[in-house]
Design a protein around this motif. Structure first.
Motif, mmCIF file in Angstrom:
data_model
loop_
_atom_site.group_PDB
_atom_site.id
_atom_site.type_symbol
_atom_site.label_atom_id
_atom_site.label_comp_id
_atom_site.label_asym_id
_atom_site.label_seq_id
_atom_site.Cartn_x
_atom_site.Cartn_y
_atom_site.Cartn_z
ATOM 1 N N TRP A 43 12.731 -1.753 -5.677
ATOM 2 C CA TRP A 43 12.155 -0.414 -5.518
ATOM 3 C C TRP A 43 13.120 0.505 -4.775
ATOM 4 N N LEU A 44 13.693 0.009 -3.698
ATOM 5 C CA LEU A 44 14.619 0.827 -2.913
ATOM 6 C C LEU A 44 15.877 1.176 -3.712
ATOM 7 N N LYS A 45 16.375 0.207 -4.456
ATOM 8 C CA LYS A 45 17.609 0.443 -5.205
ATOM 9 C C LYS A 45 17.374 1.328 -6.426
ATOM 10 N N ASN A 46 16.380 0.990 -7.229
ATOM 11 C CA ASN A 46 16.199 1.665 -8.518
ATOM 12 C C ASN A 46 15.363 2.933 -8.420
ATOM 13 N N ASP A 47 14.232 2.855 -7.728
ATOM 14 C CA ASP A 47 13.341 4.002 -7.660
ATOM 15 C C ASP A 47 13.804 5.056 -6.652
ATOM 16 N N TRP A 65 0.835 -1.195 0.000
ATOM 17 C CA TRP A 65 0.000 0.000 0.000
ATOM 18 C C TRP A 65 0.878 1.256 0.000
ATOM 19 N N GLN A 66 1.935 1.231 0.827
ATOM 20 C CA GLN A 66 2.772 2.427 0.938
ATOM 21 C C GLN A 66 3.534 2.723 -0.340
ATOM 22 N N ILE A 67 4.038 1.703 -1.012
ATOM 23 C CA ILE A 67 4.735 1.924 -2.278
ATOM 24 C C ILE A 67 3.769 2.475 -3.325
ATOM 25 N N ASN A 96 -7.935 7.654 10.191
ATOM 26 C CA ASN A 96 -7.731 7.743 8.750
ATOM 27 C C ASN A 96 -6.540 8.595 8.340
ATOM 28 N N VAL A 97 -5.655 8.880 9.283
ATOM 29 C CA VAL A 97 -4.461 9.682 8.983
ATOM 30 C C VAL A 97 -3.220 8.811 9.116
ATOM 31 N N THR A 98 -2.362 8.887 8.116
ATOM 32 C CA THR A 98 -1.132 8.110 8.136
ATOM 33 C C THR A 98 0.023 8.989 7.687
ATOM 34 N N GLU A 99 1.227 8.442 7.727
ATOM 35 C CA GLU A 99 2.441 9.112 7.257
ATOM 36 C C GLU A 99 3.473 8.034 6.946
ATOM 37 N N VAL A 100 4.413 8.359 6.062
ATOM 38 C CA VAL A 100 5.386 7.362 5.630
ATOM 39 C C VAL A 100 6.258 6.875 6.790
#
Length: 372
Positions: free
Chosen positions: A85-89, A41-43, A349-353
């Motif tokens: 994802w971590l390496k390339n993006d 979901w976070q990605i 309903n509030v989130t953060e990375v």
């Protein structure tokens, strides 16, 4: 005891053991599924998860906390897409640099922890070179700023407790991969300065910064949950890079154990920790970023046989069950306090990375708790 009774007893033990193993395996499967849902979901929502008007730059400290948890999940997951994802993006796109902000301030250093972790895996020099350049500059040009909050260039040093998560682990990781003790020596010296300034020895907790040392809320000292969560997780991330027999490790371990004992004492009945750690009565709303980092730290201590008493394991499990209950069906973690510097508000309903990063860190250690 007759042979029949003896065999029956042994069979019973075997059945109990098999049942326990099955239960642990099922619990591990459940945790991995939840972490995968949360990470995916976070990605998917990487660019639209922010609690202020402006989107986070990929090198922003908020994302540094996310990457700290995501890289732990990548190591546990059976799918290489998280490392990719971590390496390339992230890493390749940012050229392994600190281009969003450069210099003494601790916040951008949080992203550097990802760079070093990926360097450990891929051994590509480009991943490490900008970090070496940055840390060497700081060592060669040390800041003479005061730790007092409103002094000139005060955040050129770690004069707020969040900084102890952002920067010190980067120095420890760089020391580990280079073997150059100058990185460790600088970090320990600065960490001690901050601790001597902000750590309350009676309460065994850190003030967020100088402004809070004398401030009171409902006649209580103010110890921000997320701020102390940053510190507690930072201690673990530092100790992971050090020799347990070293004097430096023992210094951090002493603080860690002191905080762990306090955290178990003040955990709420629901499993989370109050946003103002001594003020559950006035801050009853759960907050998942600070609490998840506490779960991470406690579970790590249990897994590494540092926290031996069963109460620590119970506290970690209780905390994790609470955190898992705040994950939405779609994978989003709720009740994350928006960016701030003090106890405030959080909602379903509030989130953060950074909340996701804390949750993923906690989950990877909770997975290990059931690996017996």
């Amino acid at each position: 005891m007759s042979i029949f009774k003896s065999n029956t007893f042994l069979l019973l033990l075997v059945l109990i053991s098999a049942f326990q193993i099955q239960a642990q395996t099922e619990k591990q499967k459940e945790i991995k599924q939840l972490l995968e849902k949360n990470a995916d979901w976070q990605i998917e929502h990487f660019e639209d998860t922010y609690s202020r008007k402006k989107k986070h730059h990929p090198n922003h400290w908020t994302n540094g906390a996310l990457y700290s948890g995501m890289v732990k999940w990548a190591a546990l997951s059976d799918n290489d897409k998280y490392y990719d994802w971590l390496k390339n993006d992230i890493g390749n796109q940012q050229k392994w640099s600190y281009q969003h902000a450069h210099g003494y301030h601790a916040d951008p250093h949080a992203v550097g922890q990802l760079y070093v972790d990926l360097y450990k895996k891929y051994k590509e020099d480009k991943m490490l070179a900008p970090t070496i350049e940055l840390l060497d500059f700081i060592i060669d040009n040390p800041s003479a700023s005061s730790l007092k909050w409103k002094s000139p260039n005060h955040q050129n040093r770690w004069n707020w407790c969040d900084a102890l998560f952002m920067s010190p682990p980067l120095w420890a990781k760089t020391y580990k991969v280079t073997g150059n003790k100058k990185y460790l020596d600088f970090m320990v010296s600065e960490f001690k300065a901050t601790t001597n300034f902000l750590f309350d020895k009676d309460e065994r907790l850190y003030y967020r910064d100088e402004r809070f040392i004398t401030k009171r809320d409902h006649d209580q000292k103010i110890f921000w949950a997320r701020g102390n969560g940053w510190v507690f997780a930072g201690l673990v991330n530092i100790m992971n890079e050090l020799n347990p027999k070293s004097k430096e490790y023992k210094y951090f371990l002493k603080i860690y154990k002191s905080m762990a004992k306090k955290l178990v004492e003040i955990q709420t009945e629901k499993g989370h920790w109050a946003m103002s750690l001594l003020g559950d009565e006035f801050y009853p709303t759960p907050e998942t970023s600070g609490s998840s980092f506490f779960v991470y730290g406690l579970a790590w201590g249990v897994n590494n046989k540092i926290l031996h008493k069963s109460k620590y394991k119970k506290a970690a499990i209780k905390g994790w069950n609470a955190m898992a209950g705040y994950v939405h069906e779609n994978g989003m973690l709720g009740y994350v306090q928006p960016i701030g510097a003090a106890p405030g508000v959080a909602s379903k309903n509030v989130t953060e990375v950074y909340g996701t990063g804390a949750f993923l860190s906690a989950g990877t250690e909770m997975y290990k708790i059931y690996h017996k």
